[in-house]
Design a protein around this motif. Structure first.
Motif, PDB file in Angstrom:
ATOM      1  N   TRP A 223      31.628  47.268  55.419  1.00  0.00           N
ATOM      2  CA  TRP A 223      31.898  47.188  54.491  1.00  0.00           C
ATOM      3  C   TRP A 223      32.563  46.459  54.511  1.00  0.00           C
ATOM      4  CZ3 TRP A 223      34.390  51.136  51.090  1.00  0.00           C
ATOM      5  CH2 TRP A 223      34.767  51.999  51.507  1.00  0.00           C
ATOM      6  N   TYR A 224      32.674  45.916  52.495  1.00  0.00           N
ATOM      7  CA  TYR A 224      33.654  45.206  51.393  1.00  0.00           C
ATOM      8  C   TYR A 224      34.163  46.121  50.747  1.00  0.00           C
ATOM      9  CZ  TYR A 224      37.262  42.267  48.651  1.00  0.00           C
ATOM     10  OH  TYR A 224      37.694  41.448  48.515  1.00  0.00           O
ATOM     11  N   SER A 225      35.349  46.956  50.093  1.00  0.00           N
ATOM     12  CA  SER A 225      35.400  47.630  49.084  1.00  0.00           C
ATOM     13  C   SER A 225      36.003  46.977  47.956  1.00  0.00           C
ATOM     14  CB  SER A 225      36.846  48.504  49.389  1.00  0.00           C
ATOM     15  OG  SER A 225      37.164  49.142  48.508  1.00  0.00           O
ATOM     16  N   LEU A 226      35.520  46.923  47.178  1.00  0.00           N
ATOM     17  CA  LEU A 226      35.014  45.858  45.710  1.00  0.00           C
ATOM     18  C   LEU A 226      34.416  47.082  44.256  1.00  0.00           C
ATOM     19  CD1 LEU A 226      35.754  43.606  44.624  1.00  0.00           C
ATOM     20  CD2 LEU A 226      34.152  42.668  44.594  1.00  0.00           C
ATOM     21  N   PRO A 227      34.612  48.090  44.239  1.00  0.00           N
ATOM     22  CA  PRO A 227      34.468  48.580  42.779  1.00  0.00           C
ATOM     23  C   PRO A 227      33.706  47.936  41.859  1.00  0.00           C
ATOM     24  CG  PRO A 227      35.896  49.733  43.252  1.00  0.00           C
ATOM     25  CD  PRO A 227      36.489  48.438  44.278  1.00  0.00           C
ATOM     26  N   PRO A 228      32.545  47.705  41.221  1.00  0.00           N
ATOM     27  CA  PRO A 228      31.372  49.265  41.557  1.00  0.00           C
ATOM     28  C   PRO A 228      30.238  48.792  42.492  1.00  0.00           C
ATOM     29  CG  PRO A 228      31.045  47.766  39.839  1.00  0.00           C
ATOM     30  CD  PRO A 228      31.482  46.513  40.330  1.00  0.00           C
ATOM     31  N   PHE A 229      30.570  48.026  43.289  1.00  0.00           N
ATOM     32  CA  PHE A 229      29.529  47.911  44.584  1.00  0.00           C
ATOM     33  C   PHE A 229      29.550  48.573  45.713  1.00  0.00           C
ATOM     34  CE2 PHE A 229      30.452  43.795  42.170  1.00  0.00           C
ATOM     35  CZ  PHE A 229      29.358  43.885  41.444  1.00  0.00           C
ATOM     36  N   ALA A 303      29.079  43.224  47.719  1.00  0.00           N
ATOM     37  CA  ALA A 303      28.938  42.495  46.801  1.00  0.00           C
ATOM     38  C   ALA A 303      28.822  40.997  47.286  1.00  0.00           C
ATOM     39  CB  ALA A 303      30.278  42.475  45.560  1.00  0.00           C
ATOM     40  N   MET A 304      28.427  40.793  48.586  1.00  0.00           N
ATOM     41  CA  MET A 304      28.783  39.446  49.615  1.00  0.00           C
ATOM     42  C   MET A 304      27.606  38.503  48.699  1.00  0.00           C
ATOM     43  SD  MET A 304      30.198  39.678  52.066  1.00  0.00           S
ATOM     44  CE  MET A 304      31.406  41.364  51.726  1.00  0.00           C
ATOM     45  N   SER A 305      27.596  37.030  48.543  1.00  0.00           N
ATOM     46  CA  SER A 305      27.255  36.404  48.273  1.00  0.00           C
ATOM     47  C   SER A 305      25.654  35.609  49.089  1.00  0.00           C
ATOM     48  CB  SER A 305      28.398  35.192  47.909  1.00  0.00           C
ATOM     49  OG  SER A 305      27.467  34.157  46.752  1.00  0.00           O
ATOM     50  N   SER A 486      60.682  38.661  40.587  1.00  0.00           N
ATOM     51  CA  SER A 486      60.793  39.351  41.812  1.00  0.00           C
ATOM     52  C   SER A 486      59.515  40.948  41.978  1.00  0.00           C
ATOM     53  CB  SER A 486      62.398  40.052  41.650  1.00  0.00           C
ATOM     54  OG  SER A 486      62.823  41.667  42.550  1.00  0.00           O
ATOM     55  N   LEU A 487      58.838  40.687  43.147  1.00  0.00           N
ATOM     56  CA  LEU A 487      57.639  41.492  44.109  1.00  0.00           C
ATOM     57  C   LEU A 487      58.719  41.998  44.637  1.00  0.00           C
ATOM     58  CD1 LEU A 487      55.441  38.166  43.957  1.00  0.00           C
ATOM     59  CD2 LEU A 487      56.135  39.923  42.168  1.00  0.00           C
ATOM     60  N   LYS A 488      58.359  43.357  44.684  1.00  0.00           N
ATOM     61  CA  LYS A 488      58.709  44.533  45.822  1.00  0.00           C
ATOM     62  C   LYS A 488      56.959  44.465  47.021  1.00  0.00           C
ATOM     63  CE  LYS A 488      61.735  46.997  43.672  1.00  0.00           C
ATOM     64  NZ  LYS A 488      61.839  48.679  42.988  1.00  0.00           N
ATOM     65  N   TYR A 489      55.891  44.687  46.197  1.00  0.00           N
ATOM     66  CA  TYR A 489      54.957  45.254  47.304  1.00  0.00           C
ATOM     67  C   TYR A 489      53.343  44.099  46.352  1.00  0.00           C
ATOM     68  CZ  TYR A 489      51.070  47.197  49.559  1.00  0.00           C
ATOM     69  OH  TYR A 489      49.754  47.516  50.166  1.00  0.00           O
ATOM     70  N   PHE A 490      52.838  43.763  47.096  1.00  0.00           N
ATOM     71  CA  PHE A 490      51.813  42.682  46.533  1.00  0.00           C
ATOM     72  C   PHE A 490      50.582  42.986  47.695  1.00  0.00           C
ATOM     73  CE2 PHE A 490      48.940  39.432  45.123  1.00  0.00           C
ATOM     74  CZ  PHE A 490      48.928  39.737  44.005  1.00  0.00           C
ATOM     75  N   PRO A 491      49.780  44.040  47.810  1.00  0.00           N
ATOM     76  CA  PRO A 491      48.752  44.382  49.079  1.00  0.00           C
ATOM     77  C   PRO A 491      47.292  43.027  48.254  1.00  0.00           C
ATOM     78  CG  PRO A 491      48.969  46.407  47.498  1.00  0.00           C
ATOM     79  CD  PRO A 491      50.012  45.053  47.038  1.00  0.00           C
ATOM     80  N   PRO A 492      46.389  42.883  49.046  1.00  0.00           N
ATOM     81  CA  PRO A 492      45.826  41.591  48.740  1.00  0.00           C
ATOM     82  C   PRO A 492      44.080  42.537  48.523  1.00  0.00           C
ATOM     83  CG  PRO A 492      45.524  42.415  51.102  1.00  0.00           C
ATOM     84  CD  PRO A 492      46.739  43.140  50.785  1.00  0.00           C
ATOM     85  N   PRO A 493      43.948  43.880  48.331  1.00  0.00           N
ATOM     86  CA  PRO A 493      42.662  44.473  47.557  1.00  0.00           C
ATOM     87  C   PRO A 493      42.767  43.891  46.270  1.00  0.00           C
ATOM     88  CG  PRO A 493      43.245  45.913  49.124  1.00  0.00           C
ATOM     89  CD  PRO A 493      44.496  44.905  49.061  1.00  0.00           C
TER      90      PRO A 493
END
Length: 637
Positions: A223-229, A303-305, A486-493
């Motif tokens: 499963w891919y975490s993507l609310p509200p799915f 939320a798979m296409s 200037s970025l300290k942290y930028f995760p992908p989700p």
């Protein structure tokens, strides 16, 4: 003379044929049973039928098998178009196929190739075992071997016909799951054909041998975490909590739990995975699709296409919901709740009003100083503010001099005009949006040099304005190089992408793509702080599906159940519970006139609360000065 003799001989032959017609060939019971099934279950709905005769590699052509094929062709050829084969074809020829096989070894030679466009079709096999077995055990073993070959082709809709020595034809089907969660086939006699007819109705021997139960077996779900799915209530990295399936919720989560309850299988929930869409990022990402390809899981949700680039490697269920893919950006605030109260008047009007109020206070103070010699500047300022707010003065505070009364009346008239004009324009300012106008088209985003944060390059957005995000450090360096941010942290989700655009989107002109339902859910969960909106032009309509392994038998069972849930409104209930985008407009154009909500008066409520609070404090202090604190009295006097 010879012609007459030939004519007489031909006439005599016709006469003898009419008096003694040839006896019809007796139809084999096996063929009669097959024709009965074809007539009632195939011919009414199908226009094409394939008939394939198979023999072993080293065996001679079976004469009886050829006669059976000829009988089937003669009887069915008028109602359906037939395609006949004396050997295994390269591609599967039709949805319904009749096989005439003399042994299980002959049937095992099948090696169909499923064309890409036919992977979503459900195939139905009617298999006639033409060889009569001497023992029941041998017949059952041959039928089991044939059934295993059918399972290899992921086909569940199979009817097997075999004839006993007594002429009784038995119709078999099979089940593939058992209590031990193995693929051990279990044959079932579904009907008997005797004396020219079946014992049961055709509904009991239907081709629709639907998969009803997986006997409590476990099925691994990625499963891919993507609310509200897909929403997980708890620590998604803890195996013990993932074993508690009640923690999995959302539209996809509730749907897969309902399917598990219907088909009686246990969900083994894997750790949440990433889609790892872009191959341009060389970071060794092993995502959801890799788990399916490596057979580490059997089902993929989140939320798979249905139109995904990897869809050819999997089987997708019927679409159960659709949501629009949109560009998300930060809404720039141009007015605050209190600042909107100042919009009705321009700066010059407010300046003139302040200057005139000060002049009025100075005139009153000067007049009182000349006439009495004891002016009270604070009291005069309070009187001016009271009249500006539209409140009356007590009788003792009204001027007694005729000139001052005329001056006071002129001031009240000016205040009345100003208040009427202000109230008239105030409602116009309430209808004006708090936010600056947003781009409405994708072309406007490109023209304004908005930077897209995405997991893959998009065909409709320039690559030089796109930053791929999967590895946090790579994104940080690219953003610093391009925008100097200037970025300290930028995760992908998605949630973290939303958070970053929420914080830096206004200054950095950042955008991202997501489903409108996901953005609405984020706004709902962060209703007090979220400033995210989407542009008017949608990218495309996203058809949501569940991904399964290629050619799996679960597909058609899931498709039937999903269609039933859609028609019954069950999935609609899940959507209403989790998708707030259906009930609110997340982006209103500046020129659109909408009803004034109560929230728009928050600035007015704020100012009123301040005045009422100040009045309450003054009342309490004055009450204390009269009863207990006499030292406060002189301040009020």
């Amino acid at each position: 003379m010879l012609r007459r003799l030939g004519f007489l001989l031909g006439l005599s032959a016709l006469t003898l044929g009419a008096l003694h017609p040839p006896e019809p060939v007796e139809m084999a019971p096996l063929v009669a049973a097959a024709l009965d099934i074809l007539e009632h279950q195939v011919s009414p709905s199908q226009s094409t039928l394939a008939v394939i005769a198979l023999t072993g590699k080293d065996e001679q052509r079976d004469h009886g098998q050829e006669e059976m094929m000829s009988s089937i062709i003669a009887e069915v050829g008028d109602s359906m178009a037939l395609r006949t084969f004396q050997a295994s074809p390269q591609e599967i020829p039709a949805t319904y196929i009749v096989f005439l096989v003399n042994s299980a070894e002959a049937f095992s030679t099948l090696s169909f190739q499923f064309p890409e466009m036919q992977t979503t079709r459900e195939y139905n096999f009617l298999i006639l075992l033409t060889r009569r077995m001497s023992s029941r055990a041998g017949r059952l073993q041959a039928l089991k071997d044939i059934s295993r070959t059918c399972v290899r082709f992921h086909t569940l809709n199979v009817i097997l016909l075999t004839q006993k020595k007594s002429g009784v034809v038995l119709a078999y089907g099979y089940r593939i799951y058992n209590k031990n969660c193995g693929l051990n086939l279990t044959l079932e006699v579904i009907d008997r054909h005797e004396n020219g007819s079946f014992e049961l109705g055709h509904q009991d021997r239907t081709f629709d041998r639907v998969l009803k139960s997986l006997a409590g077996c476990q099925v691994r779900v990625s499963w891919y975490s993507l609310p509200p799915f897909t929403i997980f209530k708890g620590n998604e990295s803890d195996p013990a909590e993932r074993a508690q399936t009640w923690r999995l919720t959302g539209i996809d989560g509730e749907l897969i739990k309902l399917l598990a309850e219907t088909f009686r299988f246990r969900i083994i929930l894997e750790e949440p995975c990433d889609k790892c869409l872009s191959r341009d990022i060389k970071d060794g990402c092993s995502g959801c699709f890799d788990q399916m390809i490596n057979n580490d899981s059997s089902i993929l949700i989140g939320a798979m296409s249905g139109s995904h680039q990897h869809r050819s490697q999997f089987s997708a269920t019927a679409s159960y919901y659709q949501s629009s893919m949109v560009f998300v950006l930060h809404k720039d605030t141009q007015l605050g709740a209190v600042a909107q109260l100042a919009v009705p008047f321009t700066a010059s009007v407010w300046l003139a009003l302040v200057v005139s109020s000060v002049l009025v206070m100075l005139v009153i103070w000067t007049w009182q100083r000349i006439s009495t010699g004891h002016p009270d500047f604070a009291a005069h300022a309070l009187h001016v503010l009271t009249t500006l707010m539209g409140n009356p003065l007590v009788a003792r505070c009204l001027p007694t001099n005729a000139r001052m009364r005329v001056f006071h009346a002129t001031w009240l008239l000016l205040v009345l005009v100003l208040r009427v004009v202000y109230q008239g324009k105030l409602y116009d300012s309430f209808r004006a949006p708090y936010n600056k106008p947003l781009p409405g088209q994708i072309s406007e985003l490109i023209a304004a040099n908005y930077t897209l944060i995405s997991q893959e390059y998009l065909d409709f957005y320039p690559r030089n304005l796109t930053i791929l995000t999967r590895n946090g450090s790579k994104v940080r360096f690219q953003l610093v190089a391009i925008m100097g941010v200037s970025l300290k942290y930028f995760p992908p989700p998605p949630k973290e992408r939303f958070d970053y655009i929420q914080e830096h989107g206004e200054d950095g002109r950042l955008i991202t793509t997501t489903l409108i339902a996901s953005m609405s859910y984020y706004n709902m969960m962060h209703w007090s702080t979220s400033r995210l909106a989407h542009i008017r032009e949608h990218i495309f309509l996203y058809q949501l599906v569940i991904y399964l392994r290629r050619h799996t038998m679960l597909k058609f069972a899931f498709d039937r159940k999903i269609k039933q849930l859609l028609s019954a409104g069950i999935i609609g209930h899940f959507v209403r519970e989790f998708d707030s985008s259906l009930f609110q407009d997340t982006n209103v154009e500046p020129h659109e006139v909408s009803p004034i909500p109560l929230e728009i008066y928050c600035g007015l409520y704020y100012i009123s609360a301040i005045l009422l609070g100040a009045a309450g404090i003054a009342f309490v202090l004055e009450l204390l000065s009269v009863q207990r604190a006499n030292w406060l009295r002189r301040y009020f006097e």
